[in-house]
Design an enzyme around this catalytic site. Sequence first.
Site, short mmCIF file in Angstrom:
data_model
loop_
_atom_site.label_atom_id
_atom_site.label_comp_id
_atom_site.label_asym_id
_atom_site.label_seq_id
_atom_site.Cartn_x
_atom_site.Cartn_y
_atom_site.Cartn_z
N GLU A 1 0.82 -1.23 0.00
CA GLU A 1 0.00 0.00 0.00
C GLU A 1 0.85 1.27 0.00
O GLU A 1 0.61 2.19 0.78
CB GLU A 1 -0.97 0.01 1.20
C1 LIG Z 1 3.13 -9.30 0.14
C2 LIG Z 1 2.60 -8.27 -0.81
C3 LIG Z 1 1.24 -8.13 -1.00
C4 LIG Z 1 0.76 -7.21 -1.95
N1 LIG Z 1 -0.59 -7.18 -2.25
C5 LIG Z 1 -1.00 -6.47 -3.33
C6 LIG Z 1 -2.34 -6.59 -3.82
O1 LIG Z 1 -3.16 -7.31 -3.26
N2 LIG Z 1 -2.69 -5.89 -4.93
C7 LIG Z 1 -1.81 -5.08 -5.59
O2 LIG Z 1 -2.17 -4.50 -6.59
N3 LIG Z 1 -0.53 -4.93 -5.13
C8 LIG Z 1 -0.11 -5.61 -4.04
N4 LIG Z 1 1.20 -5.48 -3.59
C9 LIG Z 1 2.07 -4.55 -4.26
C10 LIG Z 1 2.59 -3.45 -3.37
O3 LIG Z 1 1.62 -2.48 -3.15
C11 LIG Z 1 3.85 -2.96 -4.06
O4 LIG Z 1 4.84 -3.90 -3.74
C12 LIG Z 1 4.31 -1.64 -3.65
O5 LIG Z 1 3.40 -0.68 -4.08
C13 LIG Z 1 5.71 -1.29 -4.12
O6 LIG Z 1 6.03 -1.71 -5.40
P1 LIG Z 1 7.37 -2.57 -5.67
O7 LIG Z 1 7.40 -3.67 -4.67
O8 LIG Z 1 7.42 -2.95 -7.09
O9 LIG Z 1 8.54 -1.58 -5.30
P2 LIG Z 1 9.28 -0.54 -6.30
O10 LIG Z 1 8.27 0.32 -6.94
O11 LIG Z 1 10.21 -1.28 -7.16
O12 LIG Z 1 10.07 0.32 -5.25
C14 LIG Z 1 11.36 -0.02 -4.74
C15 LIG Z 1 11.74 0.99 -3.67
O13 LIG Z 1 11.81 2.30 -4.24
C16 LIG Z 1 11.08 3.22 -3.48
N5 LIG Z 1 10.54 4.25 -4.35
C17 LIG Z 1 9.86 4.11 -5.50
N6 LIG Z 1 9.53 5.32 -5.99
C18 LIG Z 1 10.02 6.24 -5.14
C19 LIG Z 1 10.01 7.66 -5.09
N7 LIG Z 1 9.46 8.41 -6.02
N8 LIG Z 1 10.60 8.26 -4.04
C20 LIG Z 1 11.20 7.54 -3.08
N9 LIG Z 1 11.22 6.20 -3.08
C21 LIG Z 1 10.66 5.56 -4.10
C22 LIG Z 1 10.00 2.40 -2.80
O14 LIG Z 1 9.58 3.04 -1.60
C23 LIG Z 1 10.73 1.10 -2.53
O15 LIG Z 1 11.41 1.22 -1.32
C24 LIG Z 1 1.67 -6.38 -2.63
C25 LIG Z 1 3.03 -6.47 -2.37
C26 LIG Z 1 3.51 -7.41 -1.50
C27 LIG Z 1 4.98 -7.52 -1.30
#
Ligand SMILES: Cc1cc2nc3c(=O)[nH]c(=O)nc-3n(C[C@H](O)[C@H](O)[C@H](O)COP(=O)(O)OP(=O)(O)OC[C@H]3O[C@@H](n4cnc5c(N)ncnc54)[C@H](O)[C@@H]3O)c2cc1C
Length: 825
Positions: free
Chosen positions: A501
């Site tokens: 989230e």
């Molecule tokens: C166990 C689990 C359950 C989930 N459930 C759902 C679900 O039910 N439905 C759904 O749609 N999604 C779901 N998600 C997705 C979740 O919301 C995303 O993992 C999350 O939004 C981050 O995306 P990412 O993991 O690809 O990280 P990335 O986008 O690759 O980010 C990597 C890092 O970069 C940082 N970052 C990115 N952009 C910026 C910025 N502009 N400034 C500073 N920092 C930045 C992030 O904070 C993070 O630390 C789930 C994820 C997990 C792990």
Amino acid sequence: MPSLLWFILFLGVFLFVAYRRFSLINTTLTFTLLLAVYLAIGAAGPLWKGFLVLLLAGLWLLNAKSVRQTFLTKPFLLTYRRLLPSMSSTEKEALEAGTVWWDGELFTGHPAWPKLISAAPARLSSEEQAFLDGPCEQLCRMIDDWDVTHKRADLSPQVWAYLKSKGFFAMIIPKQYGGLQFSAYAHSCVLVKVASRSATAASTIAVPNSLGPAELLLHYGTEEQKNYYLPRLARGEEIPCFALTGPRAGSDAASLPDTGVVCKGLYQGAEVVGLKLNFSKRYITLAPIATVIGLAFRLFDPNRLLGDRIDYGITCALIPRNTPGVTIGRRHFPLNVPFQNGPIQGHDVFVPLDCIIGGMKMAGQGWRMLVEQLSVGRCISLPSNATGGAKAGAYAAGAYSRIRRQFNMPVGRFEGIEEALARIAGLTYIMDAARSVTAAAIDAGQKPSVPSAILKYNVTEMGRTVANDAMDVHGGKGICLGPKNYLARGYQAVPIAITVEGANILTRNLIIFGQGAIRCHPFVLKEMNAARDTNRERGLEQFDQALFGHIGFTISNAVRSVIMALTLARFTGVPDIGPTRRYFQHINRFSASFAFAVDVAMLTLGGYLKKKESLSARLADVLSCLYLGSMVLKHHENQGRPAADLPIVEWACRHLLYRAQEQMHGFLRNFPNRLMAGLMRVMIFPRGRTYFAPSDRLGHAIADVLVNPTETRERLCLGVYRTLEPNNPLGLLQEALTLAMQAEPLEKRIRVDGQKTGRVTALDLPGQIQEALAAGIITENEAAVLREYDRKVMNLVHVDDFDPRELAAAAPPPGDAAEARMSVA
Ligand SMILES: Cc1cc2nc3c(=O)[nH]c(=O)nc-3n(C[C@H](O)[C@H](O)[C@H](O)COP(=O)(O)OP(=O)(O)OC[C@H]3O[C@@H](n4cnc5c(N)ncnc54)[C@H](O)[C@@H]3O)c2cc1C
């Protein structure tokens, strides 16, 4: 009167007028009067008097609206329009989502405390309380977390059936559709209790009650969609998931590459206009077992079958699992907390148009729908789960550090452990205050989008600290996995809450302040909207009002900041509220300093502030501390101001104020315009940094509260699953803690009368009990109490061990090196 006195008088009147926020006209009248007196009896020369008259004339001209607008506002508006960054519709929608609540007050520099203090506290209805005491307790009783996390990698079939039949997935669904229709607070309390027992179960319950098909249908669905899906979801006949994230679109979810193309196709034997969907999603909670997929994609109509538009934008639809082309069922494995989570792919999946949530009128509205609903869900699911985990950690760590002895003392008496216990208790209090007071605001009709980001980030980060501390307090007992370990799975779950989230770094650096500054500021959004108004005359009028309000507001906050900093906020008006009064005053002070710093930062850096993420992150921290501090004070009020809780309230407030100060200091240290940084430092810290972190004395007092069976300990951990049952560690720890009160004086007697006199020489407690009984130091009854206590303590202190074969994920193939090692052994 000497000139110096006149100067002081003018300055004093200026400070008073600015501090009390006089309107422009009242300010002008006040200075007219003062100048008249000065001209009549003051001894200044004609040049100086002429200068002052000119200044006053300028002030009067500012009151003449048409002059002001022509010569000041209009030219400024032209420049402002040129500098105003363009805003995408997704940014605009995110900005306008939800409501402004207490966050807005903190941006004023002068929060209206009566608004917060008089707000109704969160209360459970008798039906909600009965659910917590009945089905929720029963669910906790049924869960064997080791079986879930290690053996089965899933909840048991009985637990799944129970969750569905009792409506755990239908807390937000109204009764007319067969749901429980719980308040936000009740929903939060259910998650707190379940999370104190099992992170897997809590995550499983949280998702269908948060952002997903049910919530989207409730707010945007057509009547047919609601009537079809909601009763089925309420009965657990449908398991929902919501798929937004994909391999290419994570944090930047709005850039999703998944498409839905309008075309004709065959659906149930007939040709209809529908959508051909191609998508690849990952991390989707409940996906492996979902029967209905809420899907976000970009809608295109290249052949203009529906009208003139080609690109509709992000759209949400409900896709039945068994639709041809959908690949679903595989699982991710998030950190040994095996709630159902996995990828979904779709290749040329054809569905009719009425799969779009809300029908064609909601096509392209997907992003707005998601951010609007996130403002509520984000306040509840993750903050409640994190709070449940922290409460369980606090309850366990307090009891364990009392019953676990080393160096002949409960470990909870060592200062190092006391420090950890104080942090555990203080942070848990903040988390609980934030989630319950904010839930009450939601129940009163708020959709607090900035607080939802504040809670998401801060409460999950505090959960991480509490989990670390609780592990440290438990030593090896926390590390060794097995049925006897009640901490490690919660510890492992922490980064999951941090990531979902809106991952925390993004939430802190970009969302809280980036959204908050514009949304909550009393003037910025008004100025932006006025500048973008296509009706130029109306735009000028509104911009003029906002601009001059803004200028007065900034001057007032600068003055309020410096005066309150100089006086340590002793004289600022706050509700007469008893021992916590000073903390209200300190929040007033920081609110003014914060509001002033925000204006200077926006004025100096403009759109560049968005790129200077570390600066906006520090401002986000200051705002967070002020928000959380307010929640702590309100929570203490809601609980009837129990005097025994004051040490924890004090710790929480001192911790937050100190952090606010340090983050503000960091902001000033790194502010690129050094001249403005210097000016801000004078107005914000004229006496230097005056706040200190909570003292060791306070830490000691709090640790004492946590290692004894006190009412404060019970209040702090209220809502966890702590029933005394053979398989419930929290109940057993509490039982042992209560027994410790009886056992400790007896142990002391054995030490003083037995060991020191040489009458008791055994090394272990059972032997010492035997010898003390024989020597007449304790009675038979007392020996029985000690034996019972020792048995219960050792049962809790023990950790599991395994046959090496049990630990392998699968039996090793014959001839494998591990197999060979085992046969040798
Ligand atoms: C166990 C689990 C359950 C989930 N459930 C759902 C679900 O039910 N439905 C759904 O749609 N999604 C779901 N998600 C997705 C979740 O919301 C995303 O993992 C999350 O939004 C981050 O995306 P990412 O993991 O690809 O990280 P990335 O986008 O690759 O980010 C990597 C890092 O970069 C940082 N970052 C990115 N952009 C910026 C910025 N502009 N400034 C500073 N920092 C930045 C992030 O904070 C993070 O630390 C789930 C994820 C997990 C792990």
